[in-house]
Design a protein around this motif. Structure first.
Motif, PDB file in Angstrom:
ATOM      1  N   THR A  20      54.782  58.082  30.611  1.00  0.00           N
ATOM      2  CA  THR A  20      53.553  58.619  30.452  1.00  0.00           C
ATOM      3  C   THR A  20      53.364  60.102  30.817  1.00  0.00           C
ATOM      4  N   GLY A  42      54.821  57.864  22.625  1.00  0.00           N
ATOM      5  CA  GLY A  42      53.962  58.326  23.506  1.00  0.00           C
ATOM      6  C   GLY A  42      53.932  60.026  23.497  1.00  0.00           C
ATOM      7  N   ILE A 102      46.513  59.352  27.721  1.00  0.00           N
ATOM      8  CA  ILE A 102      47.185  58.844  28.795  1.00  0.00           C
ATOM      9  C   ILE A 102      46.957  57.480  28.795  1.00  0.00           C
ATOM     10  N   ILE A 159      48.931  55.482  26.095  1.00  0.00           N
ATOM     11  CA  ILE A 159      50.353  55.521  26.264  1.00  0.00           C
ATOM     12  C   ILE A 159      50.944  54.811  27.574  1.00  0.00           C
ATOM     13  N   VAL A 160      49.963  54.763  28.530  1.00  0.00           N
ATOM     14  CA  VAL A 160      50.587  53.708  29.572  1.00  0.00           C
ATOM     15  C   VAL A 160      50.272  52.315  29.476  1.00  0.00           C
TER      16      VAL A 160
END
Length: 304
Positions: free
Chosen positions: A111, A177, A220, A223-224
């Motif tokens: 990420t 991502g 974020i 994506i994580v």
């Protein structure tokens, strides 16, 4: 006869128009259809979880002698989970820790790299930027299974197969991502804010870490979550890279147990119970991260 002033009539017409717009989405037929679709989608996702919970509570006899969608004659959920955690000296706990290592480290670092790259593609001008972004889009379209065998030959040449690195290093790359971060950074990080930081004397790294990352919180978190779930459920890459059972993630370990069910039926309970335990970290992660989505959706909202 009393006449209404023109400005008052105009405001009344606008209020009626807004009321009509708000009520347009509240028609009973639309509400029923939307509710039915959402209910079907919820059932589609919840039925497999329900099946796992029900069958994880059964004995071997009840597993094959009763309906798969209702509980058996004996409730043995806790006994089955205890058997999962104690089987073969607690090997399942080792697999769970391996999965947490692969998914946690891989998701966080992937990420960070994706957000940094997406931010750079969105906010800096340099030669070949569009070519780099096109290559990233191409990487999104390539399935992970297509790169597993080339990665195996590459890691074998440098002596990294059958190690933690053979699964961790490929997990640090997230083309999706980077694509998402680039799109979100272009829309959510104003250039004026970055220029203000530069005028105040902040360096580019400080601007990125102190200003941009705060604006990119919803991206974020997304994506994580996607990266964590993708690595947690990854099966083919560990299958190709790993030979030592102590390095297995949960997916590979459960498949190893499933392969023994033909000659040892008790492994059905171990496999189903392990599958139930493997869902818990993902559910916890979603519950913890959902508040960041709510916060991100309301950022920049204007009171009317």
């Amino acid at each position: 006869m009393t006449t209404t002033p023109a400005p008052a009539r105009s405001r009344a017409a606008q209020d009626d128009g807004r009321a009509g717009t708000r009520s347009a989405g509240r028609k009973p037929a639309v509400t029923i259809i939307v509710t039915a679709v959402l209910a079907i989608v919820a059932i589609y996702f919840l039925v497999p979880v329900y099946w796992v919970i029900v069958n994880a509570s059964k004995s071997t006899e009840d597993l094959f002698g009763t309906s798969g969608f209702w509980f058996g004659h004996q409730f043995q959920l806790f006994d089955n989970l205890k058997a999962v955690l104690t089987a073969r000296g607690g090997i399942f706990s080792r697999w769970a820790l391996n999965s947490l290592l692969y998914s946690g480290v891989g998701a966080v670092l992937a990420t960070y790299f994706a957000v940094a790259g997406g931010y750079a593609l969105a906010k800096y001008r340099f030669r070949g930027k569009n070519l780099v972004f096109a290559m990233v889009l191409g990487g999104v379209l390539v399935p992970g299974t297509a790169t597993a065998l080339p990665l195996f030959f590459l890691f074998s040449a440098v002596g990294l197969t059958n190690t933690y690195w053979s699964v961790l290093i490929p997990s640090l790359v997230s083309p999706f991502g980077l694509f998402l971060a680039r799109i979100y950074a272009g829309a959510a990080v104003p250039d004026e804010v970055l220029e203000a930081g530069r005028i105040d004397g902040a360096g580019e790294l400080r601007i990125f870490h102190s200003i941009a990352l705060r604006q990119l919180t919803p991206a974020i978190v997304t994506i994580v979550l996607f990266q964590f779930v993708g690595i947690w459920n990854n099966y083919f890459l560990p299958l190709v890279m790993l030979a030592d059972e102590n390095l297995y993630p949960i997916t590979l370990g459960l498949d190893n147990w499933r392969a023994q069910t033909d000659r040892l039926p008790e492994f059905f309970q171990l496999t189903i119970g392990g599958a139930l335990l493997s869902v818990i970290p993902l559910a916890i992660l979603i519950l913890v991260l959902q508040r960041f989505w709510r916060g991100g959706l309301t950022e920049g909202s204007v009171k009317g």
